[in-house]
Design a protein around this motif. Structure first.
Motif, PDB file in Angstrom:
ATOM      1  N   HIS A   1      10.144 139.928 130.998  1.00  0.00           N
ATOM      2  CA  HIS A   1       8.955 140.753 130.992  1.00  0.00           C
ATOM      3  C   HIS A   1       9.180 142.115 130.304  1.00  0.00           C
ATOM      4  N   LEU A   2       9.416 141.984 129.128  1.00  0.00           N
ATOM      5  CA  LEU A   2       9.716 143.195 128.218  1.00  0.00           C
ATOM      6  C   LEU A   2       8.600 144.322 128.313  1.00  0.00           C
ATOM      7  N   ASP A   3       7.441 143.810 128.779  1.00  0.00           N
ATOM      8  CA  ASP A   3       6.385 144.978 128.924  1.00  0.00           C
ATOM      9  C   ASP A   3       6.320 145.485 130.242  1.00  0.00           C
ATOM     10  N   ALA A   4       7.268 145.227 130.921  1.00  0.00           N
ATOM     11  CA  ALA A   4       7.125 146.015 132.443  1.00  0.00           C
ATOM     12  C   ALA A   4       7.089 147.283 132.394  1.00  0.00           C
ATOM     13  N   PRO A   5       6.591 148.017 133.403  1.00  0.00           N
ATOM     14  CA  PRO A   5       6.768 149.585 133.244  1.00  0.00           C
ATOM     15  C   PRO A   5       8.190 150.161 133.296  1.00  0.00           C
ATOM     16  N   GLU A   6       9.192 149.352 134.050  1.00  0.00           N
ATOM     17  CA  GLU A   6      10.276 149.612 134.065  1.00  0.00           C
ATOM     18  C   GLU A   6      11.113 149.954 132.643  1.00  0.00           C
ATOM     19  N   PHE A   7      10.632 148.994 131.565  1.00  0.00           N
ATOM     20  CA  PHE A   7      11.370 149.373 130.255  1.00  0.00           C
ATOM     21  C   PHE A   7      10.352 150.529 129.548  1.00  0.00           C
ATOM     22  N   ALA A   8       9.484 150.770 130.066  1.00  0.00           N
ATOM     23  CA  ALA A   8       8.324 151.424 129.025  1.00  0.00           C
ATOM     24  C   ALA A   8       9.099 152.608 128.200  1.00  0.00           C
ATOM     25  N   THR A   9      10.117 153.493 128.721  1.00  0.00           N
ATOM     26  CA  THR A   9      10.638 154.507 127.955  1.00  0.00           C
ATOM     27  C   THR A   9      12.042 154.203 127.630  1.00  0.00           C
ATOM     28  N   SER A  10      12.414 152.792 127.602  1.00  0.00           N
ATOM     29  CA  SER A  10      13.580 152.492 126.926  1.00  0.00           C
ATOM     30  C   SER A  10      13.806 151.312 126.411  1.00  0.00           C
ATOM     31  N   LEU A  11      12.594 150.745 125.812  1.00  0.00           N
ATOM     32  CA  LEU A  11      12.504 149.330 125.133  1.00  0.00           C
ATOM     33  C   LEU A  11      13.413 149.105 124.047  1.00  0.00           C
ATOM     34  N   PRO A  12      13.372 150.283 123.188  1.00  0.00           N
ATOM     35  CA  PRO A  12      14.269 150.020 122.058  1.00  0.00           C
ATOM     36  C   PRO A  12      15.808 149.763 122.204  1.00  0.00           C
ATOM     37  N   THR A  13      16.104 150.534 123.349  1.00  0.00           N
ATOM     38  CA  THR A  13      17.558 150.520 123.806  1.00  0.00           C
ATOM     39  C   THR A  13      17.645 149.336 124.323  1.00  0.00           C
ATOM     40  N   ILE A  14      16.910 148.726 125.220  1.00  0.00           N
ATOM     41  CA  ILE A  14      16.902 147.606 126.093  1.00  0.00           C
ATOM     42  C   ILE A  14      16.833 146.242 124.835  1.00  0.00           C
TER      43      ILE A  14
ATOM     44  N   ILE B   1      23.058 149.522 139.283  1.00  0.00           N
ATOM     45  CA  ILE B   1      21.985 149.236 138.213  1.00  0.00           C
ATOM     46  C   ILE B   1      20.748 148.966 138.731  1.00  0.00           C
ATOM     47  N   ALA B   2      19.597 149.740 138.346  1.00  0.00           N
ATOM     48  CA  ALA B   2      18.430 149.629 139.023  1.00  0.00           C
ATOM     49  C   ALA B   2      17.684 148.108 138.811  1.00  0.00           C
ATOM     50  N   PHE B   3      17.809 147.809 137.735  1.00  0.00           N
ATOM     51  CA  PHE B   3      16.944 146.533 137.328  1.00  0.00           C
ATOM     52  C   PHE B   3      17.863 145.472 136.363  1.00  0.00           C
ATOM     53  N   ASN B   4      17.028 144.553 136.122  1.00  0.00           N
ATOM     54  CA  ASN B   4      17.653 143.221 135.120  1.00  0.00           C
ATOM     55  C   ASN B   4      17.209 143.754 133.981  1.00  0.00           C
ATOM     56  N   GLU B   5      18.157 142.937 133.006  1.00  0.00           N
ATOM     57  CA  GLU B   5      17.489 143.296 131.638  1.00  0.00           C
ATOM     58  C   GLU B   5      18.145 141.976 130.794  1.00  0.00           C
ATOM     59  N   PRO B   6      17.414 141.875 129.601  1.00  0.00           N
ATOM     60  CA  PRO B   6      17.892 140.580 128.679  1.00  0.00           C
ATOM     61  C   PRO B   6      19.358 140.625 128.227  1.00  0.00           C
TER      62      PRO B   6
ATOM     63  N   GLU C   1      17.466 132.248 132.064  1.00  0.00           N
ATOM     64  CA  GLU C   1      16.507 133.230 131.934  1.00  0.00           C
ATOM     65  C   GLU C   1      16.997 134.346 132.742  1.00  0.00           C
ATOM     66  N   THR C   2      16.460 135.508 132.643  1.00  0.00           N
ATOM     67  CA  THR C   2      16.659 136.740 133.424  1.00  0.00           C
ATOM     68  C   THR C   2      15.649 137.186 134.407  1.00  0.00           C
ATOM     69  N   ASP C   3      14.424 136.822 134.099  1.00  0.00           N
ATOM     70  CA  ASP C   3      13.079 137.164 134.613  1.00  0.00           C
ATOM     71  C   ASP C   3      13.046 138.955 134.805  1.00  0.00           C
ATOM     72  N   SER C   4      13.642 139.874 133.785  1.00  0.00           N
ATOM     73  CA  SER C   4      13.888 140.830 133.817  1.00  0.00           C
ATOM     74  C   SER C   4      12.489 141.654 134.002  1.00  0.00           C
ATOM     75  N   PRO C   5      12.162 142.628 134.780  1.00  0.00           N
ATOM     76  CA  PRO C   5      13.485 143.423 135.465  1.00  0.00           C
ATOM     77  C   PRO C   5      13.748 142.585 136.692  1.00  0.00           C
ATOM     78  N   ASP C   6      13.369 141.878 137.211  1.00  0.00           N
ATOM     79  CA  ASP C   6      13.487 141.113 138.502  1.00  0.00           C
ATOM     80  C   ASP C   6      14.728 140.371 138.416  1.00  0.00           C
ATOM     81  N   ILE C   7      14.726 139.685 139.743  1.00  0.00           N
ATOM     82  CA  ILE C   7      16.025 138.826 140.116  1.00  0.00           C
ATOM     83  C   ILE C   7      17.315 139.146 139.459  1.00  0.00           C
TER      84      ILE C   7
END
Length: 286
Positions: free
Chosen positions: A13-26, A228-233, A212-218
């Motif tokens: 879920h790349l559109d999740a709020p957790e990634f909103a400020t750091s998506l290019p880095t993710i 680390i606060a959340f999962n990422e690809p 799968e990762t189900d980022s930012p979950d699981i």
């Protein structure tokens, strides 16, 4: 895939709020870890345009970045019946987009108690009907609902799909496989106490599973200790290597099998990746 396996995240879920400020880095971190393909499932109608934009915006970094459109069961309480008509319009508009690969994330969730089961079933069945009408694969949310979902699938002709974050019985797994589905495994299997998931990883056919990762979950087990606060690809390769270890196969064999499994079950994804020279050359080298 000797040397540098290509990794694939079939649920992120790349559109999740957790990634909103750091998506290019993710995204860059995932690309540097050789994650060459990511599937981005929509969860509600309001997000569909954004999902599509993301799939195209970051396609240079992640050449196999694709999306699906659908209404997640956790969002059915706030969904309107008219959303099904809107979803159908979005599907029709997206058929010409090679990065659109199916319907999802859809399903049933019998774990969260305050969800209206009738609304869940209405939206799930209506979306399955759309998948059947347009002969599109589905990305399924199956939390504590495997039998009800299997029953709904058997009443229709759905070409294929993925049962995401699978945590059912061996018998349920076999039934999904018989219906042409792959099963999604990720961070949950990295926990030693996840005995049932690990048993499935060991005993099911290798051609029945995807990563799968189900980022930012699981989040995987090691994140607990690293703060680390959340999962990422970008964590997908390490997760997949742990799954391969549980399975008892080499990283390269596992990566190659998983890539082929995902391409088989989502033919539009396969067609896209087959047309990307850098992926084609890597596949030929494997």
């Amino acid at each position: 895939m000797s040397g540098h396996p290509m990794w694939i995240d079939t649920h992120c879920h790349l559109d999740a709020p957790e990634f909103a400020t750091s998506l290019p880095t993710i995204i860059q971190a995932a690309a540097e870890k050789n994650v060459k393909a990511i599937l981005l499932p929509a969860v509600k109608m309001a997000d569909c345009a954004h999902i599509r934009e993301l799939a195209h915006q970051y396609s240079q970094e992640i050449p196999g970045l694709v999306y699906t459109l659908g209404i997640h069961p956790l969002y059915t309480n706030q969904a309107q019946e008219g959303d099904i008509e809107t979803l159908e319009k979005r599907i029709v508009e997206s058929i010409s987009d090679p990065r659109f690969v199916g319907v999802g994330e859809i399903g049933l969730d019998y774990f969260i108690e305050d969800l209206d089961p009738h609304k869940q079933e209405f939206f799930f069945n209506a979306q399955l009907d759309l998948a059947q009408k347009y002969q599109l694969p589905v990305i399924l949310h199956v939390r504590r609902s495997q039998d009800a979902i299997l029953k709904a699938l058997r009443r229709r002709s759905i070409p294929s799909g993925i049962a995401h974050a699978f945590n059912g019985s061996f018998q349920q797994a076999e039934q999904f496989i018989e219906l042409g589905f792959k099963l999604g495994f990720g961070g949950a299997a990295t926990y030693e106490r996840a005995l049932q998931i690990r048993r499935l990883l060991k005993e099911l056919p290798l051609d029945s599973m995807v990563t799968e990762t189900d980022s930012p979950d699981i989040p995987p087990a090691w994140l607990r200790g690293e703060g680390i606060a959340f999962n990422e690809p970008a964590f997908l390769p390490r997760i997949a290597k742990e799954l391969a270890l549980v399975r008892g196969v080499s990283d390269a064999e596992f990566a190659s099998a998983i890539w082929g499994n995902a391409m088989q079950v989502l033919p539009r994804w396969s067609a896209l990746c087959a047309g990307i020279p850098q992926l084609l050359s890597l596949n030929l080298a494997s």
